[in-house]
Design an enzyme around this catalytic site. Sequence first.
Site, PDB file in Angstrom:
ATOM      1  N   ASN A 115       7.113  28.333  61.807  1.00 37.06           N
ATOM      2  CA  ASN A 115       8.367  28.263  61.339  1.00 37.06           C
ATOM      3  C   ASN A 115       8.742  26.952  61.249  1.00 37.06           C
ATOM      4  OD1 ASN A 115       8.542  31.177  61.703  1.00 37.06           O
ATOM      5  ND2 ASN A 115       9.059  30.895  63.816  1.00 37.06           N
ATOM      6  N   ARG A 148      -0.290  31.116  75.818  1.00 36.92           N
ATOM      7  CA  ARG A 148       0.345  32.303  75.460  1.00 36.92           C
ATOM      8  C   ARG A 148       2.038  31.894  75.467  1.00 36.92           C
ATOM      9  NH1 ARG A 148      -3.368  35.487  75.318  1.00 36.92           N
ATOM     10  NH2 ARG A 148      -5.267  35.475  77.043  1.00 36.92           N
ATOM     11  N   ASP A 149       2.732  32.450  74.352  1.00 38.89           N
ATOM     12  CA  ASP A 149       3.995  32.386  74.256  1.00 38.89           C
ATOM     13  C   ASP A 149       4.851  33.052  75.676  1.00 38.89           C
ATOM     14  OD1 ASP A 149       5.968  32.195  71.671  1.00 38.89           O
ATOM     15  OD2 ASP A 149       6.904  33.168  73.251  1.00 38.89           O
ATOM     16  N   ILE A 150       5.882  32.404  75.975  1.00 38.61           N
ATOM     17  CA  ILE A 150       6.464  32.960  77.254  1.00 38.61           C
ATOM     18  C   ILE A 150       7.404  34.238  76.824  1.00 38.61           C
ATOM     19  CG2 ILE A 150       8.614  31.571  76.889  1.00 38.61           C
ATOM     20  CD1 ILE A 150       8.181  30.835  79.839  1.00 38.61           C
ATOM     21  N   VAL A 208      11.704  25.283  68.751  1.00 39.31           N
ATOM     22  CA  VAL A 208      11.078  24.045  69.504  1.00 39.31           C
ATOM     23  C   VAL A 208      10.636  23.022  68.352  1.00 39.31           C
ATOM     24  CG1 VAL A 208       9.374  23.385  70.935  1.00 39.31           C
ATOM     25  CG2 VAL A 208      10.441  25.674  71.136  1.00 39.31           C
ATOM     26  N   HIS A 215       4.246  23.900  66.109  1.00 32.92           N
ATOM     27  CA  HIS A 215       3.443  24.840  66.592  1.00 32.92           C
ATOM     28  C   HIS A 215       3.242  26.204  65.654  1.00 32.92           C
ATOM     29  CE1 HIS A 215       7.691  25.787  67.302  1.00 32.92           C
ATOM     30  NE2 HIS A 215       7.364  26.901  67.112  1.00 32.92           N
ATOM     31  N   MET A 216       1.903  26.563  65.741  1.00 31.80           N
ATOM     32  CA  MET A 216       1.508  27.899  65.036  1.00 31.80           C
ATOM     33  C   MET A 216       1.438  29.190  65.779  1.00 31.80           C
ATOM     34  SD  MET A 216      -1.560  27.936  62.305  1.00 31.80           S
ATOM     35  CE  MET A 216      -2.825  27.474  63.212  1.00 31.80           C
ATOM     36  N   HIS A 217       2.032  30.221  65.659  1.00 33.27           N
ATOM     37  CA  HIS A 217       2.098  31.339  66.058  1.00 33.27           C
ATOM     38  C   HIS A 217       0.709  32.155  65.699  1.00 33.27           C
ATOM     39  CE1 HIS A 217       6.499  31.494  67.529  1.00 33.27           C
ATOM     40  NE2 HIS A 217       6.397  30.439  66.495  1.00 33.27           N
TER      41      HIS A 217
HETATM   42  P1  5GP Z   1       9.695  28.922  67.106  1.00 28.74           P
HETATM   43  O1  5GP Z   1      11.003  29.749  67.039  1.00 28.74           O
HETATM   44  O2  5GP Z   1      10.188  27.413  67.528  1.00 28.74           O
HETATM   45  O3  5GP Z   1       8.663  29.092  66.066  1.00 28.74           O
HETATM   46  O4  5GP Z   1       9.040  29.621  68.141  1.00 28.74           O
HETATM   47  C1  5GP Z   1       9.133  28.722  69.546  1.00 28.74           C
HETATM   48  C2  5GP Z   1       8.190  29.626  70.474  1.00 28.74           C
HETATM   49  O5  5GP Z   1       8.102  29.028  71.754  1.00 28.74           O
HETATM   50  C3  5GP Z   1       9.253  31.078  70.986  1.00 28.74           C
HETATM   51  O6  5GP Z   1       8.334  32.040  70.613  1.00 28.74           O
HETATM   52  C4  5GP Z   1       9.487  30.904  72.472  1.00 28.74           C
HETATM   53  O7  5GP Z   1       9.084  32.097  73.149  1.00 28.74           O
HETATM   54  C5  5GP Z   1       8.067  29.915  72.843  1.00 28.74           C
HETATM   55  N1  5GP Z   1       8.545  29.110  73.871  1.00 28.74           N
HETATM   56  C6  5GP Z   1       9.595  28.329  74.200  1.00 28.74           C
HETATM   57  N2  5GP Z   1       9.582  27.508  75.358  1.00 28.74           N
HETATM   58  C7  5GP Z   1       8.335  27.570  75.889  1.00 28.74           C
HETATM   59  C8  5GP Z   1       7.764  27.442  77.082  1.00 28.74           C
HETATM   60  O8  5GP Z   1       8.210  26.722  77.865  1.00 28.74           O
HETATM   61  N3  5GP Z   1       6.527  28.170  77.553  1.00 28.74           N
HETATM   62  C9  5GP Z   1       5.945  29.091  76.233  1.00 28.74           C
HETATM   63  N4  5GP Z   1       4.758  29.570  76.725  1.00 28.74           N
HETATM   64  N5  5GP Z   1       6.547  29.312  75.395  1.00 28.74           N
HETATM   65  C10 5GP Z   1       7.630  28.820  75.058  1.00 28.74           C
END
Ligand code: 5GP
Length: 114
Positions: free
Chosen positions: A87, A29-31, A96, A100-102
């Site tokens: 993204n 799960r996203d934080i 990050v 990663h896929m949301h």
């Molecule tokens: P991006 O913008 O790179 O596509 O999304 C990165 C996602 O990773 C963000 O939605 C952010 O909330 C999530 N995220 C960043 N660090 C952590 C973490 O340590 N744990 C979890 N569960 N999610 C994270």
Amino acid sequence: MPECVFCKIGSRELQAMVVYEDPDFIAFRDINPMAPVHVLIIPKLHYESLAEFTAKDATLLGRMLLAATHIARQERIAESGYRLVINTGAHGGQAVSHVHMHLLGGRALQWPPG
Ligand code: 5GP
Ligand code: ZN
């Protein structure tokens, strides 16, 4: 990439709310969730971004999509619908640097994104 947060989640060095795992992928799960269901699906191997993938990774990419459809069913959003987002790079809003896929769902999502 020992300093990579998502590598550390993949190796269980850092905690996360894991919803799916197999030998090659982990999903958690996203934080900072943007929807009632907001799961991140990552390969355990470190790839900086989608831009790094080549033909040899085609099967891995396909399996990442199939893992997402499995998790969508598990999260009970397969019927109501969901969105998958990767993204990529600065203009893509990638924060990050581990691909990663949301998986987003559980509410009606707006289109287009900002
Ligand atoms: P991006 O913008 O790179 O596509 O999304 C990165 C996602 O990773 C963000 O939605 C952010 O909330 C999530 N995220 C960043 N660090 C952590 C973490 O340590 N744990 C979890 N569960 N999610 C994270
Ligand atoms: Zn990594």
